[in-house]
Design an enzyme around this catalytic site. Structure first.
Site, PDB file in Angstrom:
ATOM      1  N   ASP A  25      25.203  51.165  50.646  1.00 41.48           N
ATOM      2  CA  ASP A  25      25.275  51.584  52.051  1.00 41.48           C
ATOM      3  C   ASP A  25      24.084  51.108  52.868  1.00 41.48           C
ATOM      4  O   ASP A  25      23.794  51.679  53.927  1.00 41.48           O
ATOM      5  CB  ASP A  25      25.410  53.108  52.139  1.00 41.48           C
ATOM      6  CG  ASP A  25      24.216  53.836  51.542  1.00 41.48           C
ATOM      7  OD1 ASP A  25      23.390  53.176  50.899  1.00 41.48           O
ATOM      8  OD2 ASP A  25      24.119  55.064  51.729  1.00 41.48           O
ATOM      9  N   GLU A  26      23.432  50.066  52.425  1.00 41.63           N
ATOM     10  CA  GLU A  26      22.229  49.621  53.134  1.00 41.63           C
ATOM     11  C   GLU A  26      22.034  48.124  52.926  1.00 41.63           C
ATOM     12  O   GLU A  26      22.245  47.612  51.825  1.00 41.63           O
ATOM     13  CB  GLU A  26      21.016  50.388  52.594  1.00 41.63           C
ATOM     14  CG  GLU A  26      19.814  50.331  53.471  1.00 41.63           C
ATOM     15  CD  GLU A  26      18.760  51.344  53.023  1.00 41.63           C
ATOM     16  OE1 GLU A  26      18.956  51.960  51.951  1.00 41.63           O
ATOM     17  OE2 GLU A  26      17.770  51.514  53.729  1.00 41.63           O
TER      18      GLU A  26
ATOM     19  N   ASP B 100      21.676  50.949  57.860  1.00 39.64           N
ATOM     20  CA  ASP B 100      21.802  52.059  56.914  1.00 39.64           C
ATOM     21  C   ASP B 100      22.980  52.929  57.344  1.00 39.64           C
ATOM     22  O   ASP B 100      22.982  53.470  58.452  1.00 39.64           O
ATOM     23  CB  ASP B 100      20.497  52.870  56.901  1.00 39.64           C
ATOM     24  CG  ASP B 100      20.487  53.922  55.808  1.00 39.64           C
ATOM     25  OD1 ASP B 100      21.372  53.885  54.938  1.00 39.64           O
ATOM     26  OD2 ASP B 100      19.581  54.781  55.828  1.00 39.64           O
TER      27      ASP B 100
END
Length: 404
Positions: A100-101, A6
């Site tokens: 973003d993960e 993350d």
């Protein structure tokens, strides 16, 4: 063993890394200059209470010396894709959960969670001068929860024998997969912890929530049924919406933006060989009320003018004459690999050749390099907001041509 990576305040971190004047300062990334909300904020800004979803004015009130930065979607998608490509060198089993993960399955790779986390964090830091947090555990749920333990720039590993103790350290309102409404419902029942949920029992939960009751009961034990999903599922719809630079009050102005949105939808459909029969329109007024309606047409299409003409019919039915704040257009009832430009030789034009030429030029030089003249009236062009459903590959990848 599953890893969850993350990024830490991703958009804000990228902006701080690329502009030394922003480093160490409270900054907020916003969507546009005219009317916007905070998309993400730096950790320095969060200390002053600046949160995602605040308006620019609310954020500046919380932190008067806040640096407000207009987000650059192309840059974020570029960084995300580079990180995603690196993750694929560790294991082929990578699920891009959002921009973003990501989840990784380390089974068969020979890497320990610690080794893999070190490799990922080193690459992200070395390549982009930003940080990420990594969590690991026997399944996606535990790995996801573990990423938040030592944020930012942290790593936390949960061995299989420690899973129950680990989940018991959280309140249900902080569980991944239990939203605000559900946690409030549990709170009204006096249920606040995983232990409370286990005590309620699976049978009672199934009575209350159907098959989802079993899922909730398993979550309370730190169990998660789904593994890595590295296949992009077939799209059910393609849509774009846009908060307008200023409220518009005329059908003519709305028509220009609906044409722009129709072109954005149809070009993605053509690129990924989708066609659809149902066109939907969303209209949001200045009181934030939103009205949606759809029409089904008798053939499948990915042609901009078909979508636009139907969208305008829908718009005329639902617009009440009030000022418009947001417009949206979507295409659904999708099929793949059919004749994507069916019925496009109407009006004496060979629309198939026209769209082929437009798509070729826009693919090479950037979206909307060649488009309809009416769109020149739009004061805001292009897809400026990244959808939560964005993925680096497949149907949900909205391509950007600008380099980092």
């Amino acid at each position: 063993m599953i890893l969850c990576m993350d990024m830490d305040a991703f958009f804000a971190s990228v902006e701080q890394a690329s502009n030394p004047k922003l480093r160490g300062k409270p900054i907020a990334v916003i969507g546009s200059k005219e009317r916007t909300v905070v998309v993400t904020s730096s950790y320095e800004a969060r200390e002053y209470g600046v949160k995602t979803g605040m308006t620019k004015y609310e954020a500046l009130k919380a932190c008067p010396w806040l640096e407000v930065v207009v987000g650059r979607t192309r840059k974020y998608t570029y960084v995300s894709k580079e990180i995603y490509n690196f993750l694929k060198t560790i294991t082929p089993d990578v699920e891009a959960y959002s921009i973003d993960e990501a989840f990784l399955d380390l089974t068969g790779t020979g890497y320990s969670p610690e080794d893999a986390a070190y490799m990922i964090k080193s690459f992200v830091k070395r390549s982009f001068d930003i940080t990420c947090s990594v969590g690991s555990g026997p399944n996606k749920f535990v790995a996801k929860m573990a990423t938040g333990v030592n944020k930012p720039d942290g790593f936390y590993h949960v061995p299989e024998d420690d899973v129950l103790d680990f989940v018991d350290g959280f309140r249900l309102k902080d569980f991944w997969g239990i939203g605000r409404r559900l946690s409030k419902r549990f709170a009204n029942m006096g249920i606040f912890t995983p232990g409370d949920l286990r005590e309620l029992g699976e049978e009672r939960l199934v009575e209350m929530f159907g098959i989802n009751g079993t899922r909730l009961f398993r979550l309370a034990h730190g169990e998660y049924p789904k593994g890595i999903d590295d296949d992009d599922p077939p799209a059910k719809s393609i849509g774009h919406s846009m908060t307008l630079p200023r409220d518009i009050r005329s059908r003519e102005a709305a028509s220009d933006y609906i044409l722009q949105l129709s072109e954005m939808v149809s070009s993605r459909a053509r690129k990924n060989k989708y066609s659809g029969r149902t066109i939907s329109v969303a209209v949001r007024y200045t009181d934030m009320s939103t009205h949606r309606q759809m029409h089904m047409i008798p053939f499948f299409t990915s042609a901009t003018h078909h979508i636009f003409e139907t969208a305008m019919e829908v718009f005329d039915e639902i617009w009440n004459g009030e000022p418009i704040r947001l417009l949206g257009v979507s295409l659904s009832k999708l099929v793949t690999n059919c004749v994507t430009l069916q019925n496009v030789s109407d009006e004496g034009r060979n629309w198939a050749d026209i769209y082929d030429a437009m798509d070729s030029i826009n693919e090479k030089f950037g979206s909307q390099t060649l488009s309809f003249g009416s769109m020149l009236n739009c004061t805001r062009r292009g897809a400026g907001v990244i959808s939560p459903a964005w993925r680096p590959e497949g149907m949900r990848d909205v391509s950007y041509n600008e380099s980092y």
